[in-house]
Design a protein around this motif. Structure first.
Motif, PDB file in Angstrom:
ATOM      1  N   MET A   1      50.043  42.367  -1.630  1.00 52.86           N
ATOM      2  CA  MET A   1      49.312  43.234  -1.774  1.00 52.86           C
ATOM      3  C   MET A   1      49.089  42.876  -3.359  1.00 52.86           C
ATOM      4  N   SER A   2      49.384  41.748  -4.404  1.00 53.72           N
ATOM      5  CA  SER A   2      48.615  41.561  -5.026  1.00 53.72           C
ATOM      6  C   SER A   2      47.140  41.021  -4.810  1.00 53.72           C
ATOM      7  N   GLU A   3      46.933  41.176  -3.533  1.00 56.84           N
ATOM      8  CA  GLU A   3      45.392  40.299  -3.469  1.00 56.84           C
ATOM      9  C   GLU A   3      44.618  42.006  -2.469  1.00 56.84           C
ATOM     10  N   ILE A   4      44.949  42.921  -1.891  1.00 55.16           N
ATOM     11  CA  ILE A   4      44.509  43.698  -0.953  1.00 55.16           C
ATOM     12  C   ILE A   4      45.093  45.034  -0.820  1.00 55.16           C
ATOM     13  N   GLY A   5      44.821  46.352  -0.818  1.00 57.25           N
ATOM     14  CA  GLY A   5      45.649  48.052  -0.789  1.00 57.25           C
ATOM     15  C   GLY A   5      45.259  48.370   0.209  1.00 57.25           C
ATOM     16  N   ARG A   6      46.375  49.205   0.395  1.00 61.83           N
ATOM     17  CA  ARG A   6      46.297  50.258   1.601  1.00 61.83           C
ATOM     18  C   ARG A   6      46.814  51.552   0.683  1.00 61.83           C
TER      19      ARG A   6
ATOM     20  N   ALA B   1      50.320  48.200  -5.901  1.00 62.12           N
ATOM     21  CA  ALA B   1      49.501  47.546  -5.323  1.00 62.12           C
ATOM     22  C   ALA B   1      49.051  46.606  -6.728  1.00 62.12           C
ATOM     23  N   VAL B   2      48.533  48.440  -7.263  1.00 65.49           N
ATOM     24  CA  VAL B   2      48.589  47.829  -8.489  1.00 65.49           C
ATOM     25  C   VAL B   2      49.239  46.751  -9.466  1.00 65.49           C
ATOM     26  N   ALA B   3      51.358  46.485  -9.757  1.00 61.31           N
ATOM     27  CA  ALA B   3      51.873  45.815 -10.109  1.00 61.31           C
ATOM     28  C   ALA B   3      51.528  44.809  -9.530  1.00 61.31           C
ATOM     29  N   LYS B   4      51.937  44.579  -7.692  1.00 65.21           N
ATOM     30  CA  LYS B   4      51.792  43.144  -7.310  1.00 65.21           C
ATOM     31  C   LYS B   4      50.291  42.446  -7.840  1.00 65.21           C
TER      32      LYS B   4
ATOM     33  N   ALA C   1      55.178  28.455 -14.196  1.00 67.73           N
ATOM     34  CA  ALA C   1      55.008  30.168 -13.687  1.00 67.73           C
ATOM     35  C   ALA C   1      54.057  29.547 -12.036  1.00 67.73           C
ATOM     36  N   ASN C   2      54.918  30.040 -10.894  1.00 70.14           N
ATOM     37  CA  ASN C   2      53.478  30.238 -10.205  1.00 70.14           C
ATOM     38  C   ASN C   2      54.204  32.006  -9.459  1.00 70.14           C
ATOM     39  N   GLY C   3      54.023  32.853  -8.351  1.00 73.04           N
ATOM     40  CA  GLY C   3      53.880  33.733  -7.272  1.00 73.04           C
ATOM     41  C   GLY C   3      54.541  33.384  -5.978  1.00 73.04           C
ATOM     42  N   ILE C   4      54.913  33.760  -5.864  1.00 74.46           N
ATOM     43  CA  ILE C   4      54.815  34.063  -4.114  1.00 74.46           C
ATOM     44  C   ILE C   4      54.696  35.158  -3.028  1.00 74.46           C
ATOM     45  N   GLY C   5      54.121  35.141  -1.869  1.00 72.59           N
ATOM     46  CA  GLY C   5      53.523  37.050  -1.830  1.00 72.59           C
ATOM     47  C   GLY C   5      53.768  37.025  -0.518  1.00 72.59           C
ATOM     48  N   PRO C   6      54.383  37.750  -0.347  1.00 71.47           N
ATOM     49  CA  PRO C   6      54.956  38.388   0.796  1.00 71.47           C
ATOM     50  C   PRO C   6      54.087  39.123   1.669  1.00 71.47           C
ATOM     51  N   GLY C   7      54.151  39.127   3.297  1.00 70.48           N
ATOM     52  CA  GLY C   7      53.385  39.990   3.464  1.00 70.48           C
ATOM     53  C   GLY C   7      54.353  40.813   4.166  1.00 70.48           C
TER      54      GLY C   7
END
Ligand code: GCO
Ligand code: CA
Length: 258
Positions: A151-156, A163-166, A187-193
């Protein structure tokens, strides 16, 4: 003779703080970093809940200290790092994992609920990252791993604040890279599904949602928390010395396929 860990992925001698690590993704990531050799600092708001978890993780052979503090409380975050300083603990790796979910249509959402999600899922990563960076910069090295989401890329619908925070986590990560890469910090991120966690209990136990996830994810299944460990060890280790501002999505392919 057990195969020698590849030094690129070896965290021996490093200390890692994982926020929100008394359960779920945070706990799995903490244990995985411990398995790669890191000393662990586990965190949660509630000292009482943290203690038994730390004991269990110690039981599987890891060096663990408990740091109960509220990641949304600036003074509490500063005090936690002053404690680390006083105990001679250099925190080499930060995993900003603490997060909450709140599912409600925006028209019914209370501002206080919107704010609570922003505070915990986004501002906390700024507060902890900043206080850690102040100590990493003079050392010329540091690893920051921010836990975003697909949800760093896509909403629901009904999870807009989350989602906004992510989404903010993605740009905070790039901002950290912009300001701190020159100081030897990655500094990097992980986006879990869609992962099998307590936060998603309501979804997993909803047959319709469960079927949707299994149909929508190319992998055809939910993810397991421990399936984030590989990306976390990579981003916490020398293997990612020239990786900055990136998001790695661990989502069974969901973001990549319609
Ligand atoms: C939801 C879920 C999602 C994901 C989360 C994992 O209500 O749709 O909680 O938000 O599980 O994004 O990264
Ligand atoms: Ca272990």
């Amino acid at each position: 003779m057990p195969a020698k860990a590849n030094p690129l992925f070896d965290l021996t001698g490093r200390t890692a703080l994982v926020t929100g690590s008394s359960r779920g993704l945070g706990r799995a990531i903490a244990e995985g970093l411990g398995d790669a050799g890191a000393k662990l600092i586990v965190n949660g708001r509630d000292a009482g809940k943290l203690k038994p978890v730390a004991e269990e993780i110690r039981g599987s052979g890891h060096d663990v200290i408990e740091a109960p503090f509220d990641v949304t409380d600036e003074a509490g975050v500063e005090a936690a790092f002053e404690r680390f300083d006083s105990e001679g603990i250099a925190v080499d790796i930060i995993v900003n994992n603490a997060g909450i979910q709140h599912r409600e249509p925006m028209v019914e959402l209370k501002l206080s609920d919107w704010q609570r999600v922003m505070d915990t899922n986004l501002t906390a990563a700024f507060l902890v990252g900043r206080v850690a960076a102040r100590r990493m910069i003079p050392r010329g090295e540091g690893k920051i791993v921010n836990i975003g989401s697909l949800m760093s890329e896509i909403g629901r619908a009904t999870v807009v604040p989350y989602a906004v925070a992510k989404g903010g986590i993605k740009l905070l990560t790039k901002g950290m890279a912009a300001e701190w890469a020159r100081h030897g910090i990655q500094a990097n991120g992980i986006g879990p599904g869609y992962m099998l966690t307590e936060m998603n209990e309501a979804l997993v136990s909803d047959p319709k949602f469960d079927a949707w996830v299994k149909g929508r994810a190319p992998a055809g299944r939910w993810g397991e928390p421990k399936e984030l460990v590989g990306a976390a060890v990579f981003l916490a280790s020398p293997a990612s010395a020239y990786v900055n501002g990136q998001m790695i999505y661990v989502d069974g392919g969901m973001l990549s396929v319609l």
